[in-house]
Motif scaffolding. Structure first.
Motif, mmCIF file in Angstrom:
data_model
loop_
_atom_site.group_PDB
_atom_site.id
_atom_site.type_symbol
_atom_site.label_atom_id
_atom_site.label_comp_id
_atom_site.label_asym_id
_atom_site.label_seq_id
_atom_site.Cartn_x
_atom_site.Cartn_y
_atom_site.Cartn_z
ATOM 1 N N THR A 132 0.831 -1.202 0.000
ATOM 2 C CA THR A 132 0.000 0.000 0.000
ATOM 3 C C THR A 132 0.869 1.257 0.000
ATOM 4 N N THR A 133 2.111 1.117 -0.429
ATOM 5 C CA THR A 133 3.032 2.246 -0.491
ATOM 6 C C THR A 133 2.452 3.326 -1.400
ATOM 7 N N GLY A 134 2.476 4.552 -0.924
ATOM 8 C CA GLY A 134 2.007 5.684 -1.720
ATOM 9 C C GLY A 134 0.507 5.922 -1.652
ATOM 10 N N LEU A 135 -0.227 5.048 -0.978
ATOM 11 C CA LEU A 135 -1.677 5.231 -0.862
ATOM 12 C C LEU A 135 -2.008 5.998 0.412
ATOM 13 N N ALA A 136 -3.022 6.836 0.334
ATOM 14 C CA ALA A 136 -3.502 7.537 1.529
ATOM 15 C C ALA A 136 -4.165 6.508 2.443
ATOM 16 N N PRO A 137 -4.159 6.740 3.761
ATOM 17 C CA PRO A 137 -4.751 5.760 4.691
ATOM 18 C C PRO A 137 -6.188 5.364 4.342
ATOM 19 N N ASP A 138 -6.991 6.319 3.878
ATOM 20 C CA ASP A 138 -8.381 5.991 3.559
ATOM 21 C C ASP A 138 -8.529 5.257 2.230
ATOM 22 N N GLU A 139 -7.457 5.153 1.443
ATOM 23 C CA GLU A 139 -7.492 4.429 0.170
ATOM 24 C C GLU A 139 -7.035 2.984 0.311
ATOM 25 N N ARG A 140 -6.341 2.663 1.389
ATOM 26 C CA ARG A 140 -5.702 1.346 1.522
ATOM 27 C C ARG A 140 -6.700 0.202 1.528
ATOM 28 N N LEU A 141 -7.712 0.269 2.377
ATOM 29 C CA LEU A 141 -8.682 -0.816 2.486
ATOM 30 C C LEU A 141 -9.431 -1.053 1.178
ATOM 31 N N PRO A 142 -9.971 0.009 0.518
ATOM 32 C CA PRO A 142 -10.653 -0.254 -0.757
ATOM 33 C C PRO A 142 -9.740 -0.879 -1.817
ATOM 34 N N VAL A 143 -8.471 -0.467 -1.840
ATOM 35 C CA VAL A 143 -7.540 -1.032 -2.823
ATOM 36 C C VAL A 143 -7.281 -2.511 -2.518
ATOM 37 N N LEU A 144 -7.061 -2.836 -1.237
ATOM 38 C CA LEU A 144 -6.829 -4.239 -0.865
ATOM 39 C C LEU A 144 -8.049 -5.096 -1.191
ATOM 40 N N LYS A 145 -9.245 -4.564 -0.915
ATOM 41 C CA LYS A 145 -10.470 -5.312 -1.234
ATOM 42 C C LYS A 145 -10.606 -5.525 -2.733
ATOM 43 N N ALA A 146 -10.298 -4.498 -3.514
ATOM 44 C CA ALA A 146 -10.404 -4.617 -4.971
ATOM 45 C C ALA A 146 -9.411 -5.658 -5.496
ATOM 46 N N ARG A 147 -8.200 -5.644 -4.958
ATOM 47 C CA ARG A 147 -7.201 -6.638 -5.369
ATOM 48 C C ARG A 147 -7.667 -8.055 -5.028
ATOM 49 N N LEU A 148 -8.263 -8.210 -3.844
ATOM 50 C CA LEU A 148 -8.771 -9.519 -3.426
ATOM 51 C C LEU A 148 -9.882 -9.983 -4.365
ATOM 52 N N ALA A 149 -10.836 -9.086 -4.648
ATOM 53 C CA ALA A 149 -11.958 -9.443 -5.528
ATOM 54 C C ALA A 149 -11.458 -9.810 -6.925
ATOM 55 N N GLU A 150 -10.486 -9.057 -7.427
ATOM 56 C CA GLU A 150 -9.939 -9.332 -8.747
ATOM 57 C C GLU A 150 -9.241 -10.698 -8.787
ATOM 58 N N LEU A 151 -8.486 -11.009 -7.753
ATOM 59 C CA LEU A 151 -7.781 -12.291 -7.695
ATOM 60 C C LEU A 151 -8.772 -13.458 -7.595
ATOM 61 N N ILE A 152 -9.814 -13.290 -6.781
ATOM 62 C CA ILE A 152 -10.833 -14.338 -6.675
ATOM 63 C C ILE A 152 -11.518 -14.541 -8.018
ATOM 64 N N ALA A 153 -11.850 -13.435 -8.699
ATOM 65 C CA ALA A 153 -12.498 -13.527 -10.010
ATOM 66 C C ALA A 153 -11.597 -14.226 -11.027
ATOM 67 N N GLN A 154 -10.288 -13.915 -11.004
ATOM 68 C CA GLN A 154 -9.346 -14.575 -11.914
ATOM 69 C C GLN A 154 -9.295 -16.078 -11.644
ATOM 70 N N ARG A 155 -9.282 -16.430 -10.385
ATOM 71 C CA ARG A 155 -9.222 -17.860 -10.043
ATOM 72 C C ARG A 155 -10.503 -18.583 -10.445
ATOM 73 N N GLU A 156 -11.646 -17.893 -10.294
ATOM 74 C CA GLU A 156 -12.918 -18.497 -10.695
ATOM 75 C C GLU A 156 -12.965 -18.680 -12.210
ATOM 76 N N ALA A 157 -12.467 -17.707 -12.946
ATOM 77 C CA ALA A 157 -12.470 -17.787 -14.398
ATOM 78 C C ALA A 157 -11.533 -18.878 -14.914
ATOM 79 N N GLY A 158 -10.471 -19.134 -14.160
ATOM 80 C CA GLY A 158 -9.499 -20.150 -14.570
ATOM 81 C C GLY A 158 -9.937 -21.571 -14.273
ATOM 82 N N ARG A 159 -11.005 -21.750 -13.564
ATOM 83 C CA ARG A 159 -11.464 -23.096 -13.222
ATOM 84 C C ARG A 159 -12.128 -23.796 -14.351
#
Length: 189
Positions: free
Chosen positions: A162-189
């Motif tokens: 989360t380097t360079g992100l404002a404190p209030d941006e960190r959680l939404p970015v981490l959640k978006a990364r998690l959702a994207e990774l889950i979606a990629q894994r679901e698509a690869g199945r």
């Protein structure tokens, strides 16, 4: 031949109830045998509750209450069966514990953690930190647990940077990364 003297029933029953309470408290606090006996020895000089006087047992119970144990009245029979499957110990509620729990569940959603339960998180924390209960962890230990979970996330491909992100941006970015990774894994199945 004379019969052996009998203990006064009320005194014996009271002591037996105190011993039972000590055993219940130790179990609910998640104390292993060595920790339990070390505590008994420190408080009473005895290595067994059966060797303790009522006064000593009272001091042991006071110590257990200070560690978070709460004596409860016996539940009604119908309530007992419903509550028997519930986890008896309190969950840790510190900010670090809440973050650890959220990461644990997220790692389960990624398929990196098999069991998302509180008991499994407690077992993981016990192995990582060497403390019997997550709620007993000091902040530095909680931070170490978070770092271990972040390392698991990184190995799974979920970037925690989360380097360079404002404190209030960190959680939404981490959640978006998690959702994207889950979606990629679901698509690869």
């Amino acid at each position: 031949m004379m019969a052996a003297p009998r203990y006064r029933q009320d005194v014996g029953d009271s002591r037996a109830r105190a011993i039972a309470k000590v055993k219940i408290a130790a179990k609910q606090l998640g104390l292993d045998d060595a920790t339990y006996r070390a505590m008994l020895s420190r408080i009473t000089g005895q290595d067994s509750a059966a060797k303790c006087t009522e006064a000593q047992l009272g001091r042991v119970l006071d110590e257990m209450k200070a560690k978070g144990w709460k004596a409860s009245k016996p539940a009604a029979r119908s309530e007992r069966s419903a509550s028997s499957t519930r986890h008896a110990a309190k969950q840790a509620v510190s900010p670090l514990a809440l973050k650890a729990r959220a990461m644990w569940i997220s790692l389960h959603q990624l398929g990196e953690v098999r069991d998302p339960s509180e008991a499994a998180l407690e077992a993981f924390a016990r192995r990582q930190l060497g403390v019997d209960r997550l709620q007993w962890a000091v902040p530095s230990q909680g931070a170490a647990l978070i770092e271990a979970l972040k390392a698991m996330a990184e190995r799974a491909g979920w970037s925690q940077d989360t380097t360079g992100l404002a404190p209030d941006e960190r959680l939404p970015v981490l959640k978006a990364r998690l959702a994207e990774l889950i979606a990629q894994r679901e698509a690869g199945r």
